[in-house]
Design an enzyme around this catalytic site. Sequence first.
Site, PDB file in Angstrom:
ATOM      1  N   GLU A 113       0.855  -1.191   0.000  1.00  0.00           N
ATOM      2  CA  GLU A 113       0.000   0.000   0.000  1.00  0.00           C
ATOM      3  C   GLU A 113       0.884   1.231   0.000  1.00  0.00           C
ATOM      4  O   GLU A 113       2.110   1.124   0.169  1.00  0.00           O
ATOM      5  CB  GLU A 113      -0.973  -0.014   1.186  1.00  0.00           C
ATOM      6  CG  GLU A 113      -2.101  -1.019   0.977  1.00  0.00           C
ATOM      7  CD  GLU A 113      -3.103  -1.093   2.112  1.00  0.00           C
ATOM      8  OE1 GLU A 113      -3.125  -0.194   2.959  1.00  0.00           O
ATOM      9  OE2 GLU A 113      -3.842  -2.091   2.145  1.00  0.00           O
ATOM     10  N   HIS A 231      -9.377   9.621   2.750  1.00  0.00           N
ATOM     11  CA  HIS A 231      -8.947   8.552   1.837  1.00  0.00           C
ATOM     12  C   HIS A 231      -9.187   9.024   0.411  1.00  0.00           C
ATOM     13  O   HIS A 231     -10.257   9.549   0.099  1.00  0.00           O
ATOM     14  CB  HIS A 231      -9.735   7.268   2.112  1.00  0.00           C
ATOM     15  CG  HIS A 231      -9.086   6.055   1.538  1.00  0.00           C
ATOM     16  ND1 HIS A 231      -9.040   5.831   0.179  1.00  0.00           N
ATOM     17  CD2 HIS A 231      -8.441   5.016   2.110  1.00  0.00           C
ATOM     18  CE1 HIS A 231      -8.397   4.691  -0.045  1.00  0.00           C
ATOM     19  NE2 HIS A 231      -8.016   4.175   1.117  1.00  0.00           N
ATOM     20  N   ARG A 277      -0.829   9.138   1.429  1.00  0.00           N
ATOM     21  CA  ARG A 277      -2.278   9.245   1.226  1.00  0.00           C
ATOM     22  C   ARG A 277      -2.761  10.691   1.128  1.00  0.00           C
ATOM     23  O   ARG A 277      -3.648  11.002   0.345  1.00  0.00           O
ATOM     24  CB  ARG A 277      -2.969   8.516   2.377  1.00  0.00           C
ATOM     25  CG  ARG A 277      -4.379   8.185   2.120  1.00  0.00           C
ATOM     26  CD  ARG A 277      -4.936   7.310   3.207  1.00  0.00           C
ATOM     27  NE  ARG A 277      -4.690   5.902   2.967  1.00  0.00           N
ATOM     28  CZ  ARG A 277      -5.098   4.929   3.760  1.00  0.00           C
ATOM     29  NH1 ARG A 277      -5.741   5.222   4.871  1.00  0.00           N
ATOM     30  NH2 ARG A 277      -4.856   3.669   3.481  1.00  0.00           N
ATOM     31  N   HIS A 336     -11.826   9.516   6.586  1.00  0.00           N
ATOM     32  CA  HIS A 336     -11.559   8.084   6.727  1.00  0.00           C
ATOM     33  C   HIS A 336     -11.013   7.714   8.109  1.00  0.00           C
ATOM     34  O   HIS A 336     -11.348   6.669   8.655  1.00  0.00           O
ATOM     35  CB  HIS A 336     -10.553   7.697   5.637  1.00  0.00           C
ATOM     36  CG  HIS A 336     -10.189   6.249   5.602  1.00  0.00           C
ATOM     37  ND1 HIS A 336     -11.104   5.262   5.331  1.00  0.00           N
ATOM     38  CD2 HIS A 336      -8.995   5.612   5.791  1.00  0.00           C
ATOM     39  CE1 HIS A 336     -10.495   4.077   5.347  1.00  0.00           C
ATOM     40  NE2 HIS A 336      -9.222   4.265   5.642  1.00  0.00           N
ATOM     41  N   ARG A 371      -1.432   9.050   8.815  1.00  0.00           N
ATOM     42  CA  ARG A 371      -1.230   7.641   9.158  1.00  0.00           C
ATOM     43  C   ARG A 371      -0.758   6.841   7.946  1.00  0.00           C
ATOM     44  O   ARG A 371      -1.283   6.981   6.837  1.00  0.00           O
ATOM     45  CB  ARG A 371      -2.545   7.050   9.664  1.00  0.00           C
ATOM     46  CG  ARG A 371      -2.490   5.578   9.994  1.00  0.00           C
ATOM     47  CD  ARG A 371      -3.821   5.113  10.538  1.00  0.00           C
ATOM     48  NE  ARG A 371      -4.873   5.291   9.572  1.00  0.00           N
ATOM     49  CZ  ARG A 371      -5.258   4.384   8.691  1.00  0.00           C
ATOM     50  NH1 ARG A 371      -4.670   3.189   8.647  1.00  0.00           N
ATOM     51  NH2 ARG A 371      -6.234   4.637   7.838  1.00  0.00           N
TER      52      ARG A 371
HETATM   53  C1  SIN Z   1      -7.537   0.921   2.487  1.00  0.00           C
HETATM   54  O1  SIN Z   1      -7.851  -0.248   2.374  1.00  0.00           O
HETATM   55  O2  SIN Z   1      -7.217   1.625   1.553  1.00  0.00           O
HETATM   56  C2  SIN Z   1      -7.594   1.535   3.837  1.00  0.00           C
HETATM   57  C3  SIN Z   1      -6.593   0.944   4.712  1.00  0.00           C
HETATM   58  C4  SIN Z   1      -6.297   1.858   5.821  1.00  0.00           C
HETATM   59  O3  SIN Z   1      -7.082   2.768   6.076  1.00  0.00           O
HETATM   60  O4  SIN Z   1      -5.234   1.721   6.410  1.00  0.00           O
END
Ligand code: SIN
Length: 513
Positions: A113, A231, A277, A336, A371
């Site tokens: 990620e 998000h 993010r 989010h 985060r």
């Molecule tokens: C996601 O699945 O994109 C969110 C994961 C997260 O908020 O850490």
Amino acid sequence: MPTNSDILIIGAGVAGLYTALKLAPRPVTVVTARPVGEGASSPWAQGGMAAAVGPDDTPNLHFADTVGAGAGLVDPDAASVLVDGGPPAVEDLMAYGVEFDRNPDGTLKLGREAAHCRNRIVHATGDQAGAAIMEALIRAARASEHITLLERIVIEDLLTDDNGSVAGALAYNVAKAERIMIAADETVLATGGLGGLFAVTTNPVQAQGHGLAFAARAGALICDPEFVQFHPTALDIGFDPAPLATEALRGDGAVLVNADGRAFMADYHPKRDLAPRDIVARAVEAERAAGRGAFLDARSAVGAKFPQSFPTVFAACQKANIDPRTELMPVAPAAHYHMGGVATDLDGRSSLEGLWAVGEVASTGVHGANRLASNSLLEAVVFGKRIADALRDGESSERLKPNAPEDRLELPSKPAPADAMKRLRTAMSNGCALLRSEESLSNVLEVCDELNGGVMTSGLRSSLVAAELIVQGALAREESRGGHFRTDFPETNEDAYHTEICTAISPDDLEFA
Ligand code: SIN
């Protein structure tokens, strides 16, 4: 229905349940406003849990990514605790029966990620890690004799004693339609986040920051309330809450494109779709504001595997008649996760005797201003265990009888009226979202003032307190950092500092440490 408890945990998501399980054999009461598993954000967690379990990975690398994403405000001691706790947390969850996804050779399948330098996210059934962990923890909690699980108990406030210590909670028993006072020597807030304060959110709408408001009203120190994570890829299909299109899709190669089909992230950051993010969220917002639109294109990266690899996202797309195997998914940023919260030490202790906080409601210092993806389930588990160890093995204190909060008893035990919440959520999304300014934030405060003067309920009071904390923090922070971007203060200060708000201190003595 016990109205006295040695240890009271408020909230039954991953943070609350895991803390309760780890307290064994100490008796603990866990209360939750809805049937357990409903209304919590945890089962909705798609991304999974970050942990340095791969052969090419180390907690040090995970530490560096966590600190890097946090834009200068991650507490290194807290981050060390977090990343060192990753591998044992994965083992322990598997011992509770969580089946993380595996490769054909039997090793754990690790996803990537944004802002992680390694593949280190464990998943379950593709995008259903939160649900799988919750299922295992609920099963274990129901089978544990030391846990009393009370459902449909809506907490309205914390109670304090004559020493100013937290001594339990004021609650409403939905089944009996009566208000009760639950006395407790130790109270653990595990109430989750506050995305429901915004008109566009990936959270359950009930997540309105009430735990944060309870703690603030009781006089606990609140840290960095302005840091809300948006998000970048909520599905923009007119649903409330907005379904998430997990970042794991971009980890698997999906790309953000605009209506011209142009992959725009290269214009914003060298890491493109896997930039931190906050940067991706602002890029998506900028494309939309410029009228170019923003879409997630998973057609070639995921394609036919979509239903098996991302069943939750696929189901959401189907409801909107979108086939992500062959079509683009329209996306928009959505509230989010709350990085700020109740300030705690490394064992989850707040600044008030008798009060602890774990999970999203806490500010342990691990997230800083932004985060790192999939660190939240890990934080809930690692710090939940530390609170449990401290409570089980520490010295017990007995609280005095809690005082009845007269001002609270005057309010009807009801959620916020729908029209008031609609106004508040719209105001927060217009004035306190990805881009903020003194003017936009002041507009939110005006709406709060009007709502404070109207019909009041216990639920609305808490939602307003939480919203005002975020706005006050955002006004006080005259810079841009991580998830907080001030259009009137776009630069980042050289010295990173925390916003600290404590209602027990006069406004003149507010500290910015
Ligand atoms: C996601 O699945 O994109 C969110 C994961 C997260 O908020 O850490």
